[in-house]
Design an enzyme around this catalytic site. Structure first.
Site, PDB file in Angstrom:
ATOM      1  N   MET A  26       0.805  -1.283  -0.061  1.00 17.20           N
ATOM      2  CA  MET A  26       0.038   0.095   0.094  1.00 17.20           C
ATOM      3  C   MET A  26       0.871   1.313   0.031  1.00 17.20           C
ATOM      4  O   MET A  26       0.391   2.320   0.540  1.00 17.20           O
ATOM      5  CB  MET A  26      -0.840   0.067   1.232  1.00 17.20           C
ATOM      6  N   HIS A  33       9.387  -3.634   3.055  1.00 17.28           N
ATOM      7  CA  HIS A  33       9.098  -3.955   1.773  1.00 17.28           C
ATOM      8  C   HIS A  33      10.346  -4.126   0.700  1.00 17.28           C
ATOM      9  O   HIS A  33      10.160  -5.117  -0.064  1.00 17.28           O
ATOM     10  CB  HIS A  33       8.123  -2.746   1.449  1.00 17.28           C
ATOM     11  N   SER A 183       4.662   0.909   8.307  1.00 13.34           N
ATOM     12  CA  SER A 183       4.102   2.024   7.677  1.00 13.34           C
ATOM     13  C   SER A 183       3.390   2.885   8.766  1.00 13.34           C
ATOM     14  O   SER A 183       3.624   4.187   8.823  1.00 13.34           O
ATOM     15  CB  SER A 183       3.182   1.998   6.553  1.00 13.34           C
TER      16      SER A 183
HETATM   17  O1  PAF Z   1      -0.158  -6.045   3.726  1.00 10.76           O
HETATM   18  C1  PAF Z   1      -0.635  -4.876   2.883  1.00 10.76           C
HETATM   19  O2  PAF Z   1       0.134  -3.765   2.750  1.00 10.76           O
HETATM   20  C2  PAF Z   1      -2.010  -4.850   2.415  1.00 10.76           C
HETATM   21  O3  PAF Z   1      -2.851  -5.406   3.192  1.00 10.76           O
HETATM   22  C3  PAF Z   1      -1.803  -5.719   0.813  1.00 10.76           C
HETATM   23  C4  PAF Z   1      -1.374  -6.998   0.949  1.00 10.76           C
HETATM   24  C5  PAF Z   1      -0.937  -4.831  -0.156  1.00 10.76           C
HETATM   25  C6  PAF Z   1      -3.411  -5.463   0.284  1.00 10.76           C
HETATM   26  O4  PAF Z   1      -3.819  -4.281   0.207  1.00 10.76           O
END
Ligand code: PAF
Length: 278
Positions: A26, A33, A183
Protein backbone atom coordinates in the site's frame (compact mmCIF):
# COMPACT_ATOMS: atom_id res chain seq x y z
CA UNK A 1 12.25 0.71 -13.71
CA UNK A 2 8.93 1.29 -15.42
CA UNK A 3 5.94 2.82 -13.59
CA UNK A 4 2.46 2.16 -14.97
CA UNK A 5 -0.92 3.31 -13.72
CA UNK A 6 -3.34 1.47 -15.99
CA UNK A 7 -4.18 -2.17 -16.52
CA UNK A 8 -3.69 -1.79 -20.25
CA UNK A 9 -0.11 -0.54 -19.77
CA UNK A 10 0.57 -3.20 -17.16
CA UNK A 11 -0.60 -5.98 -19.48
CA UNK A 12 1.33 -4.73 -22.46
CA UNK A 13 4.51 -4.49 -20.36
CA UNK A 14 4.03 -7.98 -18.88
CA UNK A 15 3.56 -9.57 -22.32
CA UNK A 16 7.23 -10.38 -22.62
CA UNK A 17 7.45 -12.24 -19.29
CA UNK A 18 6.40 -15.68 -18.09
CA UNK A 19 7.03 -15.53 -14.36
CA UNK A 20 6.30 -12.24 -12.60
CA UNK A 21 7.35 -12.17 -8.94
CA UNK A 22 5.08 -9.67 -7.25
CA UNK A 23 5.25 -7.67 -4.01
CA UNK A 24 1.85 -6.10 -3.30
CA UNK A 25 2.00 -3.02 -1.06
CA UNK A 26 0.00 0.00 0.00
CA UNK A 27 3.06 2.22 -0.43
CA UNK A 28 4.78 4.36 2.22
CA UNK A 29 7.51 1.79 1.93
CA UNK A 30 10.09 0.86 4.53
CA UNK A 31 13.00 -1.58 4.70
CA UNK A 32 10.57 -4.49 5.23
CA UNK A 33 8.99 -3.95 1.80
CA UNK A 34 12.38 -3.47 0.17
CA UNK A 35 13.63 -6.74 1.68
CA UNK A 36 10.63 -8.46 0.04
CA UNK A 37 11.57 -6.90 -3.31
CA UNK A 38 15.16 -8.18 -2.96
CA UNK A 39 13.82 -11.59 -1.96
CA UNK A 40 11.55 -11.55 -5.03
CA UNK A 41 14.38 -10.83 -7.49
CA UNK A 42 15.64 -14.39 -8.03
CA UNK A 43 12.13 -15.86 -7.90
CA UNK A 44 10.81 -14.54 -11.21
CA UNK A 45 11.83 -13.18 -14.62
CA UNK A 46 10.47 -9.72 -13.70
CA UNK A 47 10.06 -8.15 -10.25
CA UNK A 48 6.83 -6.23 -9.91
CA UNK A 49 5.58 -4.14 -7.03
CA UNK A 50 2.06 -2.82 -6.69
CA UNK A 51 1.20 0.34 -4.76
CA UNK A 52 -2.46 0.76 -3.99
CA UNK A 53 -4.17 1.98 -0.82
CA UNK A 54 -7.16 -0.33 -0.80
CA UNK A 55 -10.28 1.36 0.53
CA UNK A 56 -12.04 -2.03 0.84
CA UNK A 57 -9.86 -3.13 3.76
CA UNK A 58 -10.39 0.01 5.87
CA UNK A 59 -13.36 0.43 8.19
CA UNK A 60 -15.03 3.87 8.05
CA UNK A 61 -13.36 4.98 11.30
CA UNK A 62 -9.88 3.82 10.19
CA UNK A 63 -7.05 5.76 8.54
CA UNK A 64 -7.83 5.37 4.81
CA UNK A 65 -7.88 9.14 4.17
CA UNK A 66 -4.75 9.88 6.17
CA UNK A 67 -2.75 6.80 5.10
CA UNK A 68 0.49 8.33 3.75
CA UNK A 69 0.70 8.42 -0.06
CA UNK A 70 4.38 8.79 -0.97
CA UNK A 71 4.56 7.50 -4.55
CA UNK A 72 7.70 9.35 -5.68
CA UNK A 73 9.78 8.36 -2.65
CA UNK A 74 8.41 4.79 -2.87
CA UNK A 75 9.43 4.49 -6.52
CA UNK A 76 12.94 5.76 -5.82
CA UNK A 77 13.38 3.14 -3.13
CA UNK A 78 11.88 0.39 -5.27
CA UNK A 79 14.23 1.18 -8.12
CA UNK A 80 17.23 1.07 -5.77
CA UNK A 81 16.05 -2.33 -4.46
CA UNK A 82 15.95 -3.75 -7.99
CA UNK A 83 12.24 -3.60 -8.79
CA UNK A 84 11.57 -3.67 -12.56
CA UNK A 85 7.95 -2.59 -12.78
CA UNK A 86 5.59 -0.66 -10.49
CA UNK A 87 1.82 -0.86 -10.88
CA UNK A 88 0.29 2.13 -9.09
CA UNK A 89 -3.34 2.31 -10.16
CA UNK A 90 -5.79 5.04 -9.22
CA UNK A 91 -8.89 3.90 -7.40
CA UNK A 92 -11.02 4.23 -10.56
CA UNK A 93 -8.65 1.87 -12.37
CA UNK A 94 -8.89 -0.85 -9.72
CA UNK A 95 -12.56 -0.32 -8.96
CA UNK A 96 -14.13 1.19 -12.12
CA UNK A 97 -17.47 0.04 -10.76
CA UNK A 98 -18.37 -0.89 -7.20
CA UNK A 99 -16.56 -4.13 -6.34
CA UNK A 100 -19.64 -6.23 -5.59
CA UNK A 101 -17.92 -9.57 -6.19
CA UNK A 102 -15.86 -10.14 -3.06
CA UNK A 103 -13.85 -12.95 -1.53
CA UNK A 104 -15.26 -14.08 1.82
CA UNK A 105 -12.56 -16.01 3.67
CA UNK A 106 -13.71 -18.62 6.22
CA UNK A 107 -14.52 -17.38 9.70
CA UNK A 108 -12.21 -19.79 11.52
CA UNK A 109 -9.23 -18.10 9.83
CA UNK A 110 -10.45 -14.61 9.15
CA UNK A 111 -12.92 -13.71 11.93
CA UNK A 112 -10.41 -14.35 14.72
CA UNK A 113 -7.61 -12.04 15.99
CA UNK A 114 -7.34 -9.17 13.45
CA UNK A 115 -10.63 -10.17 11.83
CA UNK A 116 -12.40 -10.01 15.18
CA UNK A 117 -11.19 -6.48 15.88
CA UNK A 118 -11.39 -5.32 12.25
CA UNK A 119 -14.56 -6.93 10.87
CA UNK A 120 -14.47 -7.23 7.09
CA UNK A 121 -10.73 -6.50 6.94
CA UNK A 122 -9.81 -9.83 5.35
CA UNK A 123 -12.69 -9.60 2.86
CA UNK A 124 -11.09 -6.37 1.66
CA UNK A 125 -7.58 -7.84 1.68
CA UNK A 126 -8.52 -11.07 -0.13
CA UNK A 127 -10.58 -9.23 -2.73
CA UNK A 128 -7.83 -6.78 -3.64
CA UNK A 129 -5.05 -9.38 -3.46
CA UNK A 130 -6.93 -11.75 -5.77
CA UNK A 131 -7.43 -8.87 -8.18
CA UNK A 132 -3.82 -7.67 -7.95
CA UNK A 133 -2.50 -11.20 -8.49
CA UNK A 134 -4.73 -11.51 -11.57
CA UNK A 135 -3.72 -8.08 -12.91
CA UNK A 136 -0.01 -8.71 -12.47
CA UNK A 137 -0.18 -12.34 -13.68
CA UNK A 138 1.84 -13.23 -10.60
CA UNK A 139 3.51 -16.65 -10.51
CA UNK A 140 5.14 -15.86 -7.17
CA UNK A 141 3.88 -13.31 -4.64
CA UNK A 142 5.58 -12.19 -1.46
CA UNK A 143 4.03 -10.95 1.78
CA UNK A 144 5.67 -10.02 5.08
CA UNK A 145 5.31 -12.26 8.11
CA UNK A 146 4.60 -9.18 10.22
CA UNK A 147 1.04 -9.53 8.93
CA UNK A 148 1.08 -13.18 9.95
CA UNK A 149 -2.65 -13.80 9.73
CA UNK A 150 -2.87 -11.99 6.40
CA UNK A 151 -0.13 -14.25 4.99
CA UNK A 152 -2.00 -17.33 6.21
CA UNK A 153 -5.37 -16.18 4.85
CA UNK A 154 -3.80 -15.40 1.44
CA UNK A 155 -1.94 -18.74 1.35
CA UNK A 156 -5.20 -20.57 1.97
CA UNK A 157 -7.14 -18.50 -0.56
CA UNK A 158 -4.57 -19.21 -3.28
CA UNK A 159 -4.58 -22.91 -2.40
CA UNK A 160 -8.39 -23.28 -2.39
CA UNK A 161 -8.78 -21.39 -5.67
CA UNK A 162 -5.94 -23.53 -7.12
CA UNK A 163 -4.16 -20.43 -8.37
CA UNK A 164 -0.80 -21.31 -9.94
CA UNK A 165 1.03 -18.89 -7.65
CA UNK A 166 3.68 -19.57 -5.01
CA UNK A 167 3.08 -17.52 -1.88
CA UNK A 168 6.34 -16.68 -0.11
CA UNK A 169 6.64 -15.12 3.36
CA UNK A 170 9.34 -12.58 4.21
CA UNK A 171 10.86 -12.26 7.68
CA UNK A 172 9.79 -9.26 9.76
CA UNK A 173 12.35 -6.45 9.65
CA UNK A 174 12.97 -4.69 12.97
CA UNK A 175 14.59 -1.52 14.23
CA UNK A 176 17.64 -1.97 16.47
CA UNK A 177 15.41 -1.80 19.57
CA UNK A 178 13.12 -4.56 18.26
CA UNK A 179 10.16 -2.56 16.95
CA UNK A 180 8.76 -4.26 13.84
CA UNK A 181 8.95 -1.94 10.83
CA UNK A 182 5.51 -0.73 9.76
CA UNK A 183 4.16 2.13 7.72
CA UNK A 184 2.05 3.06 10.75
CA UNK A 185 5.15 3.62 12.95
CA UNK A 186 5.28 7.02 11.28
CA UNK A 187 2.18 8.02 13.24
CA UNK A 188 4.02 7.67 16.59
CA UNK A 189 5.17 10.77 18.48
CA UNK A 190 8.85 10.70 19.60
CA UNK A 191 7.76 9.66 23.11
CA UNK A 192 5.48 6.95 21.76
CA UNK A 193 8.24 5.74 19.46
CA UNK A 194 10.45 5.14 22.51
CA UNK A 195 7.66 3.30 24.26
CA UNK A 196 6.75 1.26 21.16
CA UNK A 197 9.55 -1.23 21.86
CA UNK A 198 7.37 -2.61 24.67
CA UNK A 199 5.22 -4.47 22.16
CA UNK A 200 8.01 -6.66 20.79
CA UNK A 201 9.53 -6.94 24.28
CA UNK A 202 6.22 -8.31 25.59
CA UNK A 203 6.06 -10.84 22.76
CA UNK A 204 9.65 -11.82 23.57
CA UNK A 205 8.74 -12.48 27.19
CA UNK A 206 5.86 -14.75 26.20
CA UNK A 207 7.88 -16.54 23.52
CA UNK A 208 10.78 -17.12 25.94
CA UNK A 209 8.43 -18.58 28.55
CA UNK A 210 7.01 -20.93 25.92
CA UNK A 211 10.49 -21.93 24.76
CA UNK A 212 11.55 -22.60 28.35
CA UNK A 213 8.68 -25.00 28.85
CA UNK A 214 7.40 -26.59 25.67
CA UNK A 215 4.76 -28.65 27.50
CA UNK A 216 2.83 -25.84 29.19
CA UNK A 217 -0.81 -26.75 29.91
CA UNK A 218 -3.53 -24.54 28.32
CA UNK A 219 -4.25 -22.80 31.66
CA UNK A 220 -0.62 -21.63 31.89
CA UNK A 221 -0.72 -20.37 28.30
CA UNK A 222 -3.87 -18.41 29.12
CA UNK A 223 -2.11 -16.98 32.17
CA UNK A 224 0.88 -15.90 30.04
CA UNK A 225 -1.47 -14.15 27.61
CA UNK A 226 -3.28 -12.38 30.46
CA UNK A 227 0.01 -11.27 32.07
CA UNK A 228 1.21 -9.89 28.74
CA UNK A 229 -2.05 -7.94 28.26
CA UNK A 230 -1.77 -6.63 31.81
CA UNK A 231 1.83 -5.55 31.34
CA UNK A 232 0.92 -3.62 28.15
CA UNK A 233 -2.09 -2.07 29.91
CA UNK A 234 0.03 -0.96 32.84
CA UNK A 235 2.40 0.95 30.55
CA UNK A 236 -0.36 2.88 28.80
CA UNK A 237 -1.14 0.59 25.86
CA UNK A 238 -4.64 -0.55 24.98
CA UNK A 239 -4.10 -4.11 23.80
CA UNK A 240 -6.74 -5.79 21.60
CA UNK A 241 -5.15 -9.21 22.05
CA UNK A 242 -2.01 -11.10 22.96
CA UNK A 243 -2.61 -14.64 21.76
CA UNK A 244 -0.57 -17.83 21.59
CA UNK A 245 -1.69 -19.82 18.57
CA UNK A 246 -0.60 -22.71 16.40
CA UNK A 247 1.53 -21.59 13.47
CA UNK A 248 -0.26 -24.01 11.17
CA UNK A 249 -3.83 -22.66 11.46
CA UNK A 250 -3.86 -19.95 14.16
CA UNK A 251 -6.12 -22.06 16.36
CA UNK A 252 -5.50 -22.51 20.10
CA UNK A 253 -2.65 -24.92 20.89
CA UNK A 254 -3.46 -28.55 21.68
CA UNK A 255 0.04 -29.58 22.78
CA UNK A 256 3.12 -30.31 20.70
CA UNK A 257 2.34 -27.66 18.06
CA UNK A 258 4.73 -25.10 16.60
CA UNK A 259 3.48 -21.85 18.12
CA UNK A 260 3.33 -18.16 17.30
CA UNK A 261 2.55 -15.30 19.67
CA UNK A 262 0.53 -12.51 18.09
CA UNK A 263 -0.44 -9.12 19.47
CA UNK A 264 -2.29 -6.00 18.49
CA UNK A 265 -2.34 -2.93 20.70
CA UNK A 266 -3.03 0.75 20.51
CA UNK A 267 -0.51 3.32 21.69
CA UNK A 268 -2.22 6.72 21.67
CA UNK A 269 -4.01 6.88 18.33
CA UNK A 270 -1.77 4.30 16.63
CA UNK A 271 -2.67 0.63 16.40
CA UNK A 272 0.33 -1.66 15.94
CA UNK A 273 0.52 -5.41 15.37
CA UNK A 274 3.43 -7.78 15.77
CA UNK A 275 4.13 -11.48 16.23
CA UNK A 276 6.95 -13.89 17.05
CA UNK A 277 7.27 -17.50 16.01
CA UNK A 278 8.29 -19.60 19.01
O1 PAF B 1 -0.16 -5.71 3.64
C1 PAF B 1 -0.57 -4.79 2.89
O2 PAF B 1 0.11 -3.81 2.64
C2 PAF B 1 -1.94 -4.90 2.27
O3 PAF B 1 -2.84 -5.53 3.14
C3 PAF B 1 -1.96 -5.60 0.90
C4 PAF B 1 -1.52 -7.07 1.01
C5 PAF B 1 -1.04 -4.86 -0.06
C6 PAF B 1 -3.38 -5.58 0.31
O4 PAF B 1 -3.85 -4.27 0.16
Amino acid sequence: MKIVHTLADLRSHLNAYRHPAVVPTMGNLHAGHLALVRQAKPLGDITVSTIFVNRLQFAPHEDFDTYPRTLDADCEQLEAAGCDLVFAPKEAEMYPQPQTFKVHPPGELADILEGHFRPGFFIGVCTVVLKLLACTQARTALFGKKDYQQLMVIRNMVKQFALPIDIVGGETQRSADGLALSSRNGYLSPAERQQAVQLSATLDTVANALRANTALPPSDITRLEAQAMQSLNSTGWKPDYVAVRRQADLQTPQGGDALVVLAAARLGATRLIDNLEV
